[in-house]
Motif scaffolding. Structure first.
Motif, PDB file in Angstrom:
ATOM      1  N   LYS A   1      39.952  41.755  44.299  1.00  0.00           N
ATOM      2  CA  LYS A   1      40.850  40.728  43.742  1.00  0.00           C
ATOM      3  C   LYS A   1      40.704  40.609  42.231  1.00  0.00           C
ATOM      4  O   LYS A   1      41.661  40.271  41.541  1.00  0.00           O
ATOM      5  CB  LYS A   1      40.548  39.376  44.388  1.00  0.00           C
ATOM      6  N   LEU A   2      39.498  40.880  41.735  1.00  0.00           N
ATOM      7  CA  LEU A   2      39.292  40.759  40.290  1.00  0.00           C
ATOM      8  C   LEU A   2      40.087  41.822  39.538  1.00  0.00           C
ATOM      9  O   LEU A   2      40.570  41.584  38.429  1.00  0.00           O
ATOM     10  CB  LEU A   2      37.802  40.851  39.944  1.00  0.00           C
TER      11      LEU A   2
ATOM     12  N   LYS B   1      36.089  45.347  30.767  1.00  0.00           N
ATOM     13  CA  LYS B   1      36.132  43.892  30.889  1.00  0.00           C
ATOM     14  C   LYS B   1      35.899  43.391  32.318  1.00  0.00           C
ATOM     15  O   LYS B   1      35.674  42.212  32.517  1.00  0.00           O
ATOM     16  CB  LYS B   1      37.471  43.363  30.368  1.00  0.00           C
ATOM     17  N   VAL B   2      35.984  44.281  33.307  1.00  0.00           N
ATOM     18  CA  VAL B   2      35.766  43.842  34.690  1.00  0.00           C
ATOM     19  C   VAL B   2      34.590  44.585  35.340  1.00  0.00           C
ATOM     20  O   VAL B   2      33.632  43.961  35.790  1.00  0.00           O
ATOM     21  CB  VAL B   2      37.038  44.025  35.555  1.00  0.00           C
TER      22      VAL B   2
ATOM     23  N   TRP C   1      25.633  33.317  33.903  1.00  0.00           N
ATOM     24  CA  TRP C   1      26.811  32.995  34.707  1.00  0.00           C
ATOM     25  C   TRP C   1      26.583  33.213  36.189  1.00  0.00           C
ATOM     26  O   TRP C   1      27.315  32.713  37.025  1.00  0.00           O
ATOM     27  CB  TRP C   1      27.998  33.830  34.260  1.00  0.00           C
TER      28      TRP C   1
ATOM     29  N   PRO D   1      30.851  44.016  33.432  1.00  0.00           N
ATOM     30  CA  PRO D   1      30.193  42.728  33.679  1.00  0.00           C
ATOM     31  C   PRO D   1      29.953  42.443  35.158  1.00  0.00           C
ATOM     32  O   PRO D   1      28.921  41.876  35.518  1.00  0.00           O
ATOM     33  CB  PRO D   1      31.144  41.698  33.071  1.00  0.00           C
ATOM     34  N   ALA D   2      30.872  42.889  36.021  1.00  0.00           N
ATOM     35  CA  ALA D   2      30.693  42.600  37.442  1.00  0.00           C
ATOM     36  C   ALA D   2      29.510  43.372  38.011  1.00  0.00           C
ATOM     37  O   ALA D   2      28.838  42.901  38.930  1.00  0.00           O
ATOM     38  CB  ALA D   2      31.966  42.933  38.220  1.00  0.00           C
TER      39      ALA D   2
ATOM     40  N   GLU E   1      42.944  43.004  40.663  1.00  0.00           N
ATOM     41  CA  GLU E   1      44.324  42.516  40.728  1.00  0.00           C
ATOM     42  C   GLU E   1      44.551  41.425  39.691  1.00  0.00           C
ATOM     43  O   GLU E   1      45.564  41.419  38.989  1.00  0.00           O
ATOM     44  CB  GLU E   1      44.616  41.984  42.139  1.00  0.00           C
ATOM     45  N   ALA E   2      43.578  40.514  39.604  1.00  0.00           N
ATOM     46  CA  ALA E   2      43.704  39.429  38.629  1.00  0.00           C
ATOM     47  C   ALA E   2      43.790  39.999  37.215  1.00  0.00           C
ATOM     48  O   ALA E   2      44.625  39.582  36.411  1.00  0.00           O
ATOM     49  CB  ALA E   2      42.524  38.471  38.750  1.00  0.00           C
ATOM     50  N   ALA E   3      42.942  40.988  36.918  1.00  0.00           N
ATOM     51  CA  ALA E   3      42.940  41.561  35.571  1.00  0.00           C
ATOM     52  C   ALA E   3      44.269  42.247  35.265  1.00  0.00           C
ATOM     53  O   ALA E   3      44.841  42.054  34.188  1.00  0.00           O
ATOM     54  CB  ALA E   3      41.785  42.550  35.423  1.00  0.00           C
ATOM     55  N   SER E   4      44.775  43.018  36.230  1.00  0.00           N
ATOM     56  CA  SER E   4      46.005  43.753  35.918  1.00  0.00           C
ATOM     57  C   SER E   4      47.201  42.806  35.821  1.00  0.00           C
ATOM     58  O   SER E   4      48.105  43.032  35.031  1.00  0.00           O
ATOM     59  CB  SER E   4      46.259  44.881  36.923  1.00  0.00           C
ATOM     60  N   MET E   5      47.178  41.714  36.583  1.00  0.00           N
ATOM     61  CA  MET E   5      48.289  40.774  36.447  1.00  0.00           C
ATOM     62  C   MET E   5      48.214  40.047  35.100  1.00  0.00           C
ATOM     63  O   MET E   5      49.219  39.549  34.602  1.00  0.00           O
ATOM     64  CB  MET E   5      48.301  39.787  37.609  1.00  0.00           C
ATOM     65  N   LEU E   6      47.014  39.993  34.510  1.00  0.00           N
ATOM     66  CA  LEU E   6      46.883  39.340  33.203  1.00  0.00           C
ATOM     67  C   LEU E   6      47.060  40.333  32.060  1.00  0.00           C
ATOM     68  O   LEU E   6      46.811  40.010  30.900  1.00  0.00           O
ATOM     69  CB  LEU E   6      45.524  38.644  33.100  1.00  0.00           C
ATOM     70  N   GLY E   7      47.446  41.556  32.396  1.00  0.00           N
ATOM     71  CA  GLY E   7      47.756  42.530  31.354  1.00  0.00           C
ATOM     72  C   GLY E   7      46.581  43.383  30.926  1.00  0.00           C
ATOM     73  O   GLY E   7      46.607  43.988  29.860  1.00  0.00           O
ATOM     74  N   CYS E   8      45.531  43.439  31.760  1.00  0.00           N
ATOM     75  CA  CYS E   8      44.352  44.235  31.413  1.00  0.00           C
ATOM     76  C   CYS E   8      44.266  45.409  32.380  1.00  0.00           C
ATOM     77  O   CYS E   8      44.066  45.213  33.575  1.00  0.00           O
ATOM     78  CB  CYS E   8      43.107  43.364  31.499  1.00  0.00           C
TER      79      CYS E   8
END
Lengths: 279, 259
Positions: free
Chosen positions: A175-176, A193-194, A274, A197-198, A178-185
């Motif tokens: 899902k992360l 960026k994913v 985090w 760090p993950a 998917e979230a990144a690509s929907m935010l343009g990354c």
């Protein structure tokens, strides 16, 4: 740092008197068992003229002489620094090299299916071979001496770091992405960026395990054909029946291993504030 | 540019097949829908009715096996910042603070630092999380996390917000509050919202229009306009009337196909 962030949400850890008391009690409990062992050791060895195991007081005196000299003035006196430095440099050298190779390799194996298919079977086949079983081969390839020890440390640290890095990359929540690509990354930015760090908590687990293994392996590596190092001093003392020196060497390895683990843990805490499991 | 009557979203005869252990499963069969800009649409139906699949096709996470999905008349090709997804389990980046999570999209689009900062501040304020800007996701409650997820999508200038049972994991009180907040944000921003839920009450409370979907194969069964006056009262008689109508539509299929 993490406390100040949590402040509005959870009560920060306060240093009230009851808290101090609790800490003191915890420290006391932690010391109780080693103290009991020390006492049992003292009682069972004290006063025996020709005992095989020296009493703790002899070991303490030996440790002082090993570190600073001025008591026995023999071949062991004041040599601890040299040995500790030799072992430390091999441990951290081999460990650093292992991290330098294993982390990038693990990231690629975890991310690129083709590389995984190419390398994973070999890695899985070689993994069950104990590092110590590599010693004879290492001595043939690298010769008798510190280079073999260095290689063994590298190998010992390599697998835990590699496997945990691969695991970290493979277990990123889809899902992360998917979230990144929907935010343009996308693409390379997504890796940076994913994925990075993950995977970091897993990478750190690997580093901690790897460093622990390094200390196990260094002693084996230094036991043959090496002049300096904590493994070498233990081996030499054994041949001379200087059991108190053997025990000193063991103690110092324990302390050095503990402190280096704390160092990794400290860095880990700073970077992973985090993560509830790591911070 | 676009004609005033052009729908923001047009779904034309969309089919979606999945392969499951060698069997072809028809997850979505001949779905068609037109959504004008600014509408709040709820997709409702039992599990397996294809509502989440349809939403994921709109997001660009899946592609339709057949049929067209058009946004402003152009085919949707992959995920994009114009459509923001709010996941049921938040999907926030755990290593980023609330502020950084909201700023992730703007920063990825290459906005300058000052611009990102202003955008983040604006949406932090909109969802009421300014005090928690520097907290990490694991320190937040579920409701707060979902507010961050909504702000993250809005900060990215999404024109259409896709929500996949976003309040399903929250307790009843928090859910009601977030429903109110979502409606408030929707009314202020003129966003188009496609909201998947399995709660009839939630759908009637929120939507201008409820699309009822049925499973086996997943398809659109009916399209119900909800013209109740806002703010809506869940205990009003007319609310109950819509509820009865919808529940009849949803349950009339149970005899046909075992859940």
């Amino acid at each position: 740092m993490s406390e100040s962030v949590a402040a509005p949400l959870a009560p920060s850890r306060d240093l009230t008197s009851s808290n101090l008391l609790r800490r003191a009690r915890a420290a006391l409990v932690a010391i109780a068992f080693p103290a009991a062992v020390l006492l049992a050791w003292h009682v069972s060895t004290h006063g025996q003229k020709q005992g095989l195991i020296p009493p703790p007081s002899d070991v303490a005196v030996m440790l002082w002489d090993l570190a600073f000299g001025g008591i026995n003035d023999d071949a062991f006196s004041a040599t601890l620094g040299v040995h500790v430095f030799a072992s430390l440099s091999r441990v951290f050298g081999g460990f650093a090299l292992a991290a330098l190779v294993a982390i990038p390799l693990g990231l690629v194996i975890g991310r690129v299916a083709a590389v995984r298919q190419l390398l994973d079977p070999t890695i899985q086949l070689l993994r069950p071979v104990p590092v110590t079983a590599w010693l004879p081969l290492a001595m043939i390839i690298f010769g008798l001496g510190p280079r073999s020890a260095f290689f063994l440390v590298f190998l010992g640290a390599f697998y835990p770091i590699l496997l945990n890095t691969v695991f970290g990359v493979r277990s990123v929540d889809p899902k992360l992405f998917e979230a990144a690509s929907m935010l343009g990354c996308d693409g390379g930015a997504q890796f940076r960026k994913v994925v990075l760090p993950a995977a970091l908590p897993s990478v750190f687990t690997g580093l901690r395990l790897g460093l622990g293994f390094s200390w196990v392996v260094i002693v084996v590596g230094e036991m043959t054909g090496v002049q300096t190092g904590l493994g070498a001093i233990i081996m030499e003392a054994r041949q001379l029946s200087r059991t108190e020196v053997v025990i000193c060497g063991m103690l110092v390895i324990g302390i050095a291993g503990f402190l280096s683990d704390r160092a990794v843990l400290w860095i880990n805490r700073r970077l992973l504030a985090w993560s509830p499991g790591h911070g | 540019m676009a004609e005033p009557t052009m729908p923001i979203l047009e779904i034309r005869s969309v089919f979606k097949d999945f392969m499951l252990q060698g069997d072809r499963i028809e997850a979505l069969s001949n779905a068609s829908l037109k959504v004008p800009r600014g509408q709040f649409v709820c997709l409702i139906g039992a599990s397996g009715c294809g509502k989440s699949t349809l939403l994921r096709i709109l997001a660009g996470f899946e592609t339709a096996t057949r049929g067209d999905v058009l946004m402003w008349g152009k085919p949707i090709a992959g995920p994009g910042p114009d459509r923001g997804m709010v996941f049921q389990d938040y999907a926030l980046f755990p290593w980023l603070t609330v502020r950084q999570n909201i700023g992730f999209g703007p920063a990825s689009r290459g906005l300058g630092k000052a611009e990102v900062k202003d955008t983040v501040a604006k949406f932090l304020d909109l969802v009421g999380l300014s005090r928690f800007a520097d907290a990490y996701p694991h320190q937040l409650s579920g409701g707060m996390k979902q507010r961050v997820a909504i702000a993250r999508v809005l900060a990215n200038d999404a024109q259409m917000v896709l929500m996949d049972e976003p309040f399903g994991a929250l307790d009843a009180m928090t859910r009601e509050r977030l429903q109110d907040e979502l409606l408030d944000i929707w009314q202020r921003t003129k966003l188009t919202v496609i909201f998947v839920t399995h709660s009839i009450e939630e759908a009637i409370f929120l939507a201008d229009r409820i699309v009822v979907m049925t499973p086996g194969p997943g398809r659109i069964d009916s399209d119900v306009a909800v013209s109740l006056q806002r703010p809506r009262d869940v205990s009003a008689p007319d609310f109950n009337e819509v509820r009865r109508l919808l529940s009849r539509k949803l349950h009339s299929h149970h005899g046909r196909k075992a859940a």
